[in-house]
Design a protein around this motif. Sequence first.
Motif, PDB file in Angstrom:
ATOM      1  N   ARG A  34       0.870  -1.181   0.000  1.00  0.00           N
ATOM      2  CA  ARG A  34       0.000   0.000   0.000  1.00  0.00           C
ATOM      3  C   ARG A  34       0.900   1.222   0.000  1.00  0.00           C
ATOM      4  O   ARG A  34       1.256   1.755   1.050  1.00  0.00           O
ATOM      5  N   THR A  35       1.266   1.643  -1.167  1.00  0.00           N
ATOM      6  CA  THR A  35       2.240   2.722  -1.285  1.00  0.00           C
ATOM      7  C   THR A  35       1.825   3.654  -2.407  1.00  0.00           C
ATOM      8  O   THR A  35       1.199   3.234  -3.389  1.00  0.00           O
ATOM      9  N   ALA A  36       2.189   4.932  -2.265  1.00  0.00           N
ATOM     10  CA  ALA A  36       1.832   5.906  -3.288  1.00  0.00           C
ATOM     11  C   ALA A  36       2.692   5.762  -4.533  1.00  0.00           C
ATOM     12  O   ALA A  36       2.219   5.963  -5.651  1.00  0.00           O
ATOM     13  N   MET A 353       9.732   6.541   3.166  1.00  0.00           N
ATOM     14  CA  MET A 353       8.612   7.446   3.437  1.00  0.00           C
ATOM     15  C   MET A 353       8.158   8.157   2.161  1.00  0.00           C
ATOM     16  O   MET A 353       6.953   8.410   1.986  1.00  0.00           O
ATOM     17  N   ALA A 354       9.084   8.472   1.275  1.00  0.00           N
ATOM     18  CA  ALA A 354       8.706   9.082   0.002  1.00  0.00           C
ATOM     19  C   ALA A 354       7.844   8.129  -0.820  1.00  0.00           C
ATOM     20  O   ALA A 354       6.827   8.533  -1.409  1.00  0.00           O
ATOM     21  N   LEU A 355       8.229   6.869  -0.873  1.00  0.00           N
ATOM     22  CA  LEU A 355       7.435   5.888  -1.606  1.00  0.00           C
ATOM     23  C   LEU A 355       6.073   5.683  -0.948  1.00  0.00           C
ATOM     24  O   LEU A 355       5.041   5.591  -1.628  1.00  0.00           O
ATOM     25  N   LEU A 356       6.058   5.629   0.372  1.00  0.00           N
ATOM     26  CA  LEU A 356       4.819   5.379   1.100  1.00  0.00           C
ATOM     27  C   LEU A 356       3.816   6.505   0.917  1.00  0.00           C
ATOM     28  O   LEU A 356       2.629   6.257   0.688  1.00  0.00           O
ATOM     29  N   THR A 357       4.289   7.756   1.011  1.00  0.00           N
ATOM     30  CA  THR A 357       3.375   8.903   1.036  1.00  0.00           C
ATOM     31  C   THR A 357       3.278   9.637  -0.290  1.00  0.00           C
ATOM     32  O   THR A 357       2.282  10.326  -0.537  1.00  0.00           O
ATOM     33  N   GLY A 358       4.311   9.567  -1.114  1.00  0.00           N
ATOM     34  CA  GLY A 358       4.337  10.336  -2.351  1.00  0.00           C
ATOM     35  C   GLY A 358       4.743  11.783  -2.173  1.00  0.00           C
ATOM     36  O   GLY A 358       4.733  12.549  -3.142  1.00  0.00           O
ATOM     37  N   GLU A 359       5.145  12.186  -0.965  1.00  0.00           N
ATOM     38  CA  GLU A 359       5.450  13.590  -0.697  1.00  0.00           C
ATOM     39  C   GLU A 359       6.900  13.916  -1.028  1.00  0.00           C
ATOM     40  O   GLU A 359       7.816  13.166  -0.703  1.00  0.00           O
ATOM     41  N   ALA A 360       7.095  15.103  -1.633  1.00  0.00           N
ATOM     42  CA  ALA A 360       8.424  15.503  -2.093  1.00  0.00           C
ATOM     43  C   ALA A 360       9.332  15.922  -0.946  1.00  0.00           C
ATOM     44  O   ALA A 360      10.558  15.950  -1.119  1.00  0.00           O
ATOM     45  N   ARG A 361       8.793  16.246   0.221  1.00  0.00           N
ATOM     46  CA  ARG A 361       9.649  16.726   1.312  1.00  0.00           C
ATOM     47  C   ARG A 361      10.677  15.673   1.719  1.00  0.00           C
ATOM     48  O   ARG A 361      11.777  16.007   2.158  1.00  0.00           O
ATOM     49  N   TYR A 362      10.333  14.411   1.583  1.00  0.00           N
ATOM     50  CA  TYR A 362      11.289  13.360   1.934  1.00  0.00           C
ATOM     51  C   TYR A 362      12.458  13.339   0.951  1.00  0.00           C
ATOM     52  O   TYR A 362      13.611  13.113   1.344  1.00  0.00           O
ATOM     53  N   ALA A 363      12.196  13.585  -0.313  1.00  0.00           N
ATOM     54  CA  ALA A 363      13.270  13.672  -1.304  1.00  0.00           C
ATOM     55  C   ALA A 363      14.109  14.925  -1.091  1.00  0.00           C
ATOM     56  O   ALA A 363      15.302  14.939  -1.419  1.00  0.00           O
ATOM     57  N   ASP A 364      13.503  15.984  -0.543  1.00  0.00           N
ATOM     58  CA  ASP A 364      14.277  17.182  -0.200  1.00  0.00           C
ATOM     59  C   ASP A 364      15.356  16.852   0.825  1.00  0.00           C
ATOM     60  O   ASP A 364      16.518  17.265   0.689  1.00  0.00           O
ATOM     61  N   LEU A 365      14.994  16.110   1.869  1.00  0.00           N
ATOM     62  CA  LEU A 365      15.986  15.746   2.870  1.00  0.00           C
ATOM     63  C   LEU A 365      17.011  14.778   2.301  1.00  0.00           C
ATOM     64  O   LEU A 365      18.199  14.862   2.633  1.00  0.00           O
ATOM     65  N   ILE A 366      16.576  13.862   1.439  1.00  0.00           N
ATOM     66  CA  ILE A 366      17.534  12.964   0.797  1.00  0.00           C
ATOM     67  C   ILE A 366      18.576  13.770   0.032  1.00  0.00           C
ATOM     68  O   ILE A 366      19.787  13.507   0.134  1.00  0.00           O
TER      69      ILE A 366
END
Length: 660
Positions: A34-36, A353-366
């Motif tokens: 169950r992932t975005a 978390m990026a895969l799970l939620t689809g939110e770009a903020r996680y890729a920002d920290l990456i």
Amino acid sequence: MPRTRSALPSPQFAASVDQGGTPIGPVRLGPGARTALRPGVAALHPGFWHTRREVNALVSLPQGPGLLESAGNLHNLRLAAGTAEGEYQGSYPFVDTDVFKWLEAASWQIAQHSDGDEGLEAEADRIIALVAAAQQPDGYLNTWFQIRKGGERYQDLRWGHELYCAGHLIQAGVAHHRATGRTELLDVACRFADHIDSVFGPPGSGKPIDGIDGHPEVETALVELYRETGEHRYLDLAGYFVDRHGHGLLGGEAYCQDRVPLREATNVEGHAVRQLYLLAAAADLATETGEAELRAAGERLWGAMTATKTHVTGGLGAHHDEEDFGDPYELPNERAYCETCAAIASIQWSWRMALLTGEARYADLIERTLYNGFLAGVSLDGERWLYVNPLQVRDGHTDLGGDQSARRTRWFRCACCPPNVMRLLASLEHYLASTDDGGLQIHQYVDGHYSGDVDGAPVSVSAETDYPWHGTIGLTVEETPTEWPWTLSLRIPQWCREFRVRCGDTSYDQTDAPLSDGWLRLERAWAPGDQVVLELVLDPRLTSADPRVDAVRGCVAIERGPLVYCLEQVDHPGGGLDDIVIDTTRPLAVKHRPDLLGGVTTVVAAGNRRHIPDAGWWPYRTAESTDAPAADESLELTAIPYYAWANRQDGSMRVWLPTS
């Protein structure tokens, strides 16, 4: 003598996919996930990250077996296999993991099918055979306990790291199977996992031990083993271990995530790497089970960590003592720990978390962590390492050496970081792009090629860019269905305040772009040859911290694009850096230096060196002191990217610059 890059063919990093076109990488979602988003596929062309991976492939990885031999890791496996005699080598019960992480890194590299990988594969085969020979008949494998402790097992779960070692072995087995299709190492991993499953379980399960390891790692490995084999009991076992943290099984200490159950936690705490590995596993479990409470905990804890416990470099860990997060807003400079492994664990968690939620903020920290807190951990030549990554080294610094040195080191007594860096660099393309049923998302900008499956149809986009030195990213659609539209999503970085995009006859900027959750979403019926040009303005900027961060109050840091900058003493002759003051009223200038540190863009600022009178025997004055003011010496400050520090000569360094 180490082989030099010039003496070897330059590898071309192809997209890593298996025969069915499935991306090869550290995260492969289960059929019911169950992932975005789903991991996409990327290939790197010559450019910034291609160079770093080339050094990893041609220098760091080939040196691994020799370093593991000289440190005694391979000797210990021979002792356990009964093919050698002598004393156990090493001071820690987890030295086997250095071997397992190297095997994982080698496997991801082998998956690239690069020139020269035949020798790497032969070395991996040799070491895999040694690992298999050291395994006991019931699946148990840990050379420390087999040799040093006379075969005792699971008597010291807090410090013994037996399950932590098992986790890295499992991840290596999964990686090798994905890369080669062979099962030699995966079979070893499954035997160990089956043994663990026969021993550990909750009260009432009939299993002899209700316990957890003091260093989380096996949890996320077991999820990946479930994904690789389809064996659901591995997923159940991972869930059991995650659930039992915080219930006092290890004495109830925050250090090993045993103070409070994860679902009830409000902030990250304790040993940074252990906490982050546990949270990566929780994200994996939320992905595979759909449990909303686990997902909410991950979002809550990630938000608290980034708001109160993350250094400007993306580094994590305030305390040398216990390698600990510290308190909210406790973000020191010279005593910052920021272990390289913590940066890697942060990237692993944020990707999930990026895969799970689809939110770009996680890729920002990456992105922030990749370019700064992580990349600083390895020298430009790929031969020396940093375990800790401080944000300041003072004038006259006395380095005590060892694992916590502020100088780059060839290897460590606790060598967890070097092979960890190797495995992330070898699998870097896995963290660059994703897909969903509606389109393709580009998380990180590289010169290369992105592709994936969109609602059953293949799509691919090529990219040309000199990022991070320049902010223009040119994209060309190469493969696409033409009968229906899909969405190309481009991440607009959190640091970016001004951008422009041209898509066919349409242009956008930050005032009218169709942004959603940090994504610039371009939906249309694409045709091969369609082009998009994204321009991210990379003007240098001064960054200040939340006023609750006492250590840097009254200071600024220099940033440009995704890069954090620092001053090094070698660029500022005539004195040290402790007396440097930046003049924030003068503009910052940019100067590209192809001759410096492999080619970098520097930022030039105006500043002063304050010649402060000697305070005598007591370094304090009253606030009303009428002592003569310090004499100022005007100075041009040259800031280099933080990742490139400590590659020339020893000396002082600082990220945060006083303004007065």
